[in-house]
Design a protein around this motif. Structure first.
Motif, PDB file in Angstrom:
ATOM      1  N   GLN A  12     -46.158  -4.746 -41.596  1.00  2.40           N
ATOM      2  CA  GLN A  12     -46.947  -3.530 -41.415  1.00  2.40           C
ATOM      3  C   GLN A  12     -47.607  -3.553 -40.037  1.00  2.40           C
ATOM      4  O   GLN A  12     -47.871  -4.610 -39.489  1.00  2.40           O
ATOM      5  CB  GLN A  12     -48.019  -3.442 -42.491  1.00  2.40           C
ATOM      6  N   ASP A  13     -47.886  -2.394 -39.501  1.00  3.28           N
ATOM      7  CA  ASP A  13     -48.579  -2.320 -38.217  1.00  3.28           C
ATOM      8  C   ASP A  13     -50.091  -2.476 -38.374  1.00  3.28           C
ATOM      9  O   ASP A  13     -50.788  -2.780 -37.423  1.00  3.28           O
ATOM     10  CB  ASP A  13     -48.269  -1.012 -37.510  1.00  3.28           C
ATOM     11  N   GLU A  18     -49.643 -11.547 -37.238  1.00  3.16           N
ATOM     12  CA  GLU A  18     -49.203 -12.358 -36.112  1.00  3.16           C
ATOM     13  C   GLU A  18     -48.996 -13.812 -36.553  1.00  3.16           C
ATOM     14  O   GLU A  18     -49.691 -14.312 -37.419  1.00  3.16           O
ATOM     15  CB  GLU A  18     -50.265 -12.318 -35.013  1.00  3.16           C
ATOM     16  N   VAL A  19     -48.048 -14.459 -35.912  1.00  3.96           N
ATOM     17  CA  VAL A  19     -47.822 -15.892 -36.086  1.00  3.96           C
ATOM     18  C   VAL A  19     -48.217 -16.566 -34.776  1.00  3.96           C
ATOM     19  O   VAL A  19     -47.884 -16.069 -33.702  1.00  3.96           O
ATOM     20  CB  VAL A  19     -46.335 -16.198 -36.393  1.00  3.96           C
ATOM     21  N   SER A  42     -42.733  -6.218 -35.431  1.00  5.45           N
ATOM     22  CA  SER A  42     -42.913  -4.812 -35.784  1.00  5.45           C
ATOM     23  C   SER A  42     -41.647  -4.075 -35.361  1.00  5.45           C
ATOM     24  O   SER A  42     -41.051  -4.421 -34.345  1.00  5.45           O
ATOM     25  CB  SER A  42     -44.124  -4.225 -35.058  1.00  5.45           C
ATOM     26  N   PRO A  43     -41.228  -3.079 -36.119  1.00  5.31           N
ATOM     27  CA  PRO A  43     -40.026  -2.336 -35.753  1.00  5.31           C
ATOM     28  C   PRO A  43     -40.245  -1.330 -34.619  1.00  5.31           C
ATOM     29  O   PRO A  43     -39.371  -0.563 -34.298  1.00  5.31           O
ATOM     30  CB  PRO A  43     -39.644  -1.629 -37.047  1.00  5.31           C
ATOM     31  N   ASN A  44     -41.423  -1.355 -33.994  1.00  7.93           N
ATOM     32  CA  ASN A  44     -41.667  -0.404 -32.905  1.00  7.93           C
ATOM     33  C   ASN A  44     -42.324  -1.113 -31.723  1.00  7.93           C
ATOM     34  O   ASN A  44     -42.330  -2.332 -31.640  1.00  7.93           O
ATOM     35  CB  ASN A  44     -42.512   0.778 -33.401  1.00  7.93           C
ATOM     36  N   ARG A  45     -42.915  -0.356 -30.826  1.00  4.40           N
ATOM     37  CA  ARG A  45     -43.399  -0.910 -29.564  1.00  4.40           C
ATOM     38  C   ARG A  45     -44.625  -1.796 -29.666  1.00  4.40           C
ATOM     39  O   ARG A  45     -45.044  -2.390 -28.675  1.00  4.40           O
ATOM     40  CB  ARG A  45     -43.673   0.216 -28.575  1.00  4.40           C
ATOM     41  N   VAL A  46     -45.261  -1.922 -30.830  1.00  6.66           N
ATOM     42  CA  VAL A  46     -46.415  -2.807 -30.938  1.00  6.66           C
ATOM     43  C   VAL A  46     -46.003  -4.267 -31.145  1.00  6.66           C
ATOM     44  O   VAL A  46     -46.849  -5.150 -31.209  1.00  6.66           O
ATOM     45  CB  VAL A  46     -47.413  -2.372 -32.044  1.00  6.66           C
ATOM     46  N   ALA A  47     -44.710  -4.542 -31.239  1.00 12.10           N
ATOM     47  CA  ALA A  47     -44.228  -5.922 -31.326  1.00 12.10           C
ATOM     48  C   ALA A  47     -44.514  -6.626 -30.005  1.00 12.10           C
ATOM     49  O   ALA A  47     -44.488  -6.019 -28.938  1.00 12.10           O
ATOM     50  CB  ALA A  47     -42.728  -5.941 -31.608  1.00 12.10           C
ATOM     51  N   GLY A  69     -42.630  -4.729 -27.238  1.00  9.13           N
ATOM     52  CA  GLY A  69     -41.679  -3.721 -27.663  1.00  9.13           C
ATOM     53  C   GLY A  69     -40.419  -4.287 -28.301  1.00  9.13           C
ATOM     54  O   GLY A  69     -40.381  -5.420 -28.749  1.00  9.13           O
ATOM     55  N   SER A  70     -39.401  -3.466 -28.293  1.00  7.23           N
ATOM     56  CA  SER A  70     -38.168  -3.790 -29.015  1.00  7.23           C
ATOM     57  C   SER A  70     -37.463  -5.038 -28.485  1.00  7.23           C
ATOM     58  O   SER A  70     -36.659  -5.639 -29.185  1.00  7.23           O
ATOM     59  CB  SER A  70     -37.201  -2.602 -28.980  1.00  7.23           C
TER      60      SER A  70
END
Length: 75
Positions: A12-13, A18-19, A42-47, A69-70
């Motif tokens: 979830q966002d 975080e690890v 995350s599946p979006n840019r917050v990764a 991001g991705s």
């Protein structure tokens, strides 16, 4: 080289999930030294993925690598 295996389902966002891997680290009151690898899936840019060197005093660190991001999304 560092290696860790983490299993997570349904990332979830919110909240931030975080690890962190601590390497060659020492932690005492108001003092932290060593290296930290932080990774947020995350599946979006917050990764993101980052490597930080902690130099001692509270807040005294250097970000060695940061990717967002991705490009850090791994399967």
């Amino acid at each position: 080289m560092a290696r860790g295996i983490v299993f997570s389902v349904d990332q979830q966002d919110t909240p931030n999930q975080e690890v962190e891997l601590q390497l060659r680290s020492s932690l005492f009151a108001h003092t932290c030294t060593g290296y930290e690898i932080g990774w947020r899936v995350s599946p979006n840019r917050v990764a993101y993925m980052g490597i930080t060197r902690w130099k001692g005093k509270l807040g005294d660190f250097t970000e060695l690598v940061t990717r967002c991001g991705s490009e850090v999304w791994c399967v």
